[in-house]
Scaffold this active site. Structure first.
Site, PDB file in Angstrom:
ATOM      1  N   GLY A  69       0.827  -1.269  -0.139  1.00  0.00           N
ATOM      2  CA  GLY A  69       0.122   0.094   0.077  1.00  0.00           C
ATOM      3  C   GLY A  69       0.795   1.245   0.093  1.00  0.00           C
ATOM      4  O   GLY A  69       1.850   1.590  -0.538  1.00  0.00           O
ATOM      5  N   CYS A  70       0.357   2.290   0.841  1.00  0.00           N
ATOM      6  CA  CYS A  70       1.045   3.581   0.793  1.00  0.00           C
ATOM      7  C   CYS A  70       2.519   3.405   1.218  1.00  0.00           C
ATOM      8  O   CYS A  70       3.406   4.443   1.140  1.00  0.00           O
ATOM      9  CB  CYS A  70       0.213   4.549   1.788  1.00  0.00           C
ATOM     10  SG  CYS A  70      -1.346   5.100   1.118  1.00  0.00           S
ATOM     11  N   ALA A  71       2.996   2.363   2.035  1.00  0.00           N
ATOM     12  CA  ALA A  71       4.347   2.224   2.467  1.00  0.00           C
ATOM     13  C   ALA A  71       5.143   1.804   1.487  1.00  0.00           C
ATOM     14  O   ALA A  71       6.458   1.572   1.457  1.00  0.00           O
ATOM     15  CB  ALA A  71       4.518   1.212   3.604  1.00  0.00           C
TER      16      ALA A  71
END
Length: 356
Positions: A138-140
């Site tokens: 995801g966003c990481a």
């Protein structure tokens, strides 16, 4: 040690003003809420001016199944990803035959073989490149992809590694999902790609960039319900806890302090704060928990305003803007992103000259 030699970004083909999106959402969801106008304020409060999508706005007005969405994901991912990789190599002045490994990061669509293999065929990249596709971060994912490239270059100091982060979050939009989580996600998420070239310490090519000095990965135990996807027949349904800003405030600082202590640094050494802008409240939580001045998140805020939250590529958009400001030699900073798990990835950066 490794060196970030180049970062390029690639926009999805359709730009949409945030006000246009509000109009469409009002028509789609208005009949399900008595207080739709109050809920729609989230589109303005998020300080996003516009976003890029993989399909025109009218495409989202009709219900789409998982197969149709995923076919468009593959088509646009190969096109956008190929453009980003090609431009990254050209602008870095590196021949495709020099690439040793290819890290591909995405969480918004599915493909087997993975998109990196399709791009290798499209661009006729060497067949013996080591492929490292990463899914579900995801966003990481942008920070994680750079960390894994650093690990590879530390093990193989002669290596040149491509890191391609690509998300088409808009294609996960659920027209029939009237939950507030879906509404908030619809106000935030967007599409985009970014490609970075990371090289090992034995690369003597001259040029300015950030050295990656150290990294840290952290997983918060038993936090699967904070952020992610639920996979259902219609596709990917967003999991988006309203507690994310509060979690950041309480959890991030001890995590950052642990990392800084490990490398002999303090928060005062963070001259450049290269943060994934998950949203306005997330950036405010960064500032509050770490005691960071608001101006240190200006670049992250500008990226959020211009592009929205593109998940994994977003932090590389931020990094590119930092690099284009050409910091002074020796200036240091922290690159960080948060994602499902709940998890964080951090890299300690130092600006300098490679090949010297």
């Amino acid at each position: 040690m490794s060196f970030i030699r180049k970062v390029v970004t690639e926009n999805a083909p359709y730009y949409v003003d945030q006000k246009e999106i509000v109009s469409v959402v009002r028509n789609l969801f208005g009949g399900h809420y008595d207080d739709i106008e109050r809920l729609l304020r989230v589109f303005g409060n998020g300080q996003i001016e516009g976003r890029y999508f993989a399909a025109p706005l009218e495409w989202f007005e009709r219900e789409r199944g998982l197969e149709e969405k995923n076919l468009l994901y593959i088509e646009q991912a190969v096109r956008m990803g190929s453009n980003a990789v090609k431009r990254c190599l050209e602008e870095a002045g590196v021949d495709k035959g020099e690439i040793d490994a290819f890290v591909f990061v995405s969480s918004s669509g599915m493909s087997t073989p993975t998109i990196d293999a399709r791009i290798m065929n499209e661009l006729h990249l060497p067949s013996h490149i080591k492929r490292l596709p990463l899914w579900g971060l995801g966003c990481a994912g942008g920070a994680s992809g750079m960390s894994r490239a650093h690990d590879y270059c530390t093990a193989y100091p002669d290596a040149k590694v491509l890191v391609l982060c690509l998300e088409l979050c808009s294609l996960t939009f659920q027209r029939s999902n009237t939950s507030k989580s879906n509404l908030i996600a619809t106000s935030l998420f967007a599409d985009g790609a970014a490609c970075a070239l990371v090289t090992g310490k034995n690369d003597r090519t001259a040029g300015s960039g950030f050295f990656i000095r150290e990294t840290q990965s952290t997983l918060m135990r038993d936090s699967e319900d904070v952020m992610g996807w639920d996979v259902k027949d219609e596709g990917l349904h967003v999991v988006f806890s309203r507690d994310i800003p509060k979690i950041i405030e309480n959890w991030l600082k001890p995590n950052v302090d642990l990392f800084l202590n490990k490398i002999g640094k303090t928060s005062a050494d963070i001259m450049h704060f290269v943060a994934h802008p998950g949203g306005k409240k997330v950036l405010a939580a960064y500032e509050k928990s770490l005691g960071i001045a608001k101006e240190k998140t200006d670049i992250s805020r500008n990226v959020l305003a211009q592009y929205g939250n593109m998940s994994s590529p977003t932090v590389l958009f931020v990094l590119k803007d930092f690099m284009e400001k050409n910091p002074k030699s020796g200036e240091e900073g922290l690159l960080t992103a948060l994602g499902p798990g709940f998890s964080s990835e951090m890299l300690w950066l130092e600006w300098g000259e490679a090949g010297s």
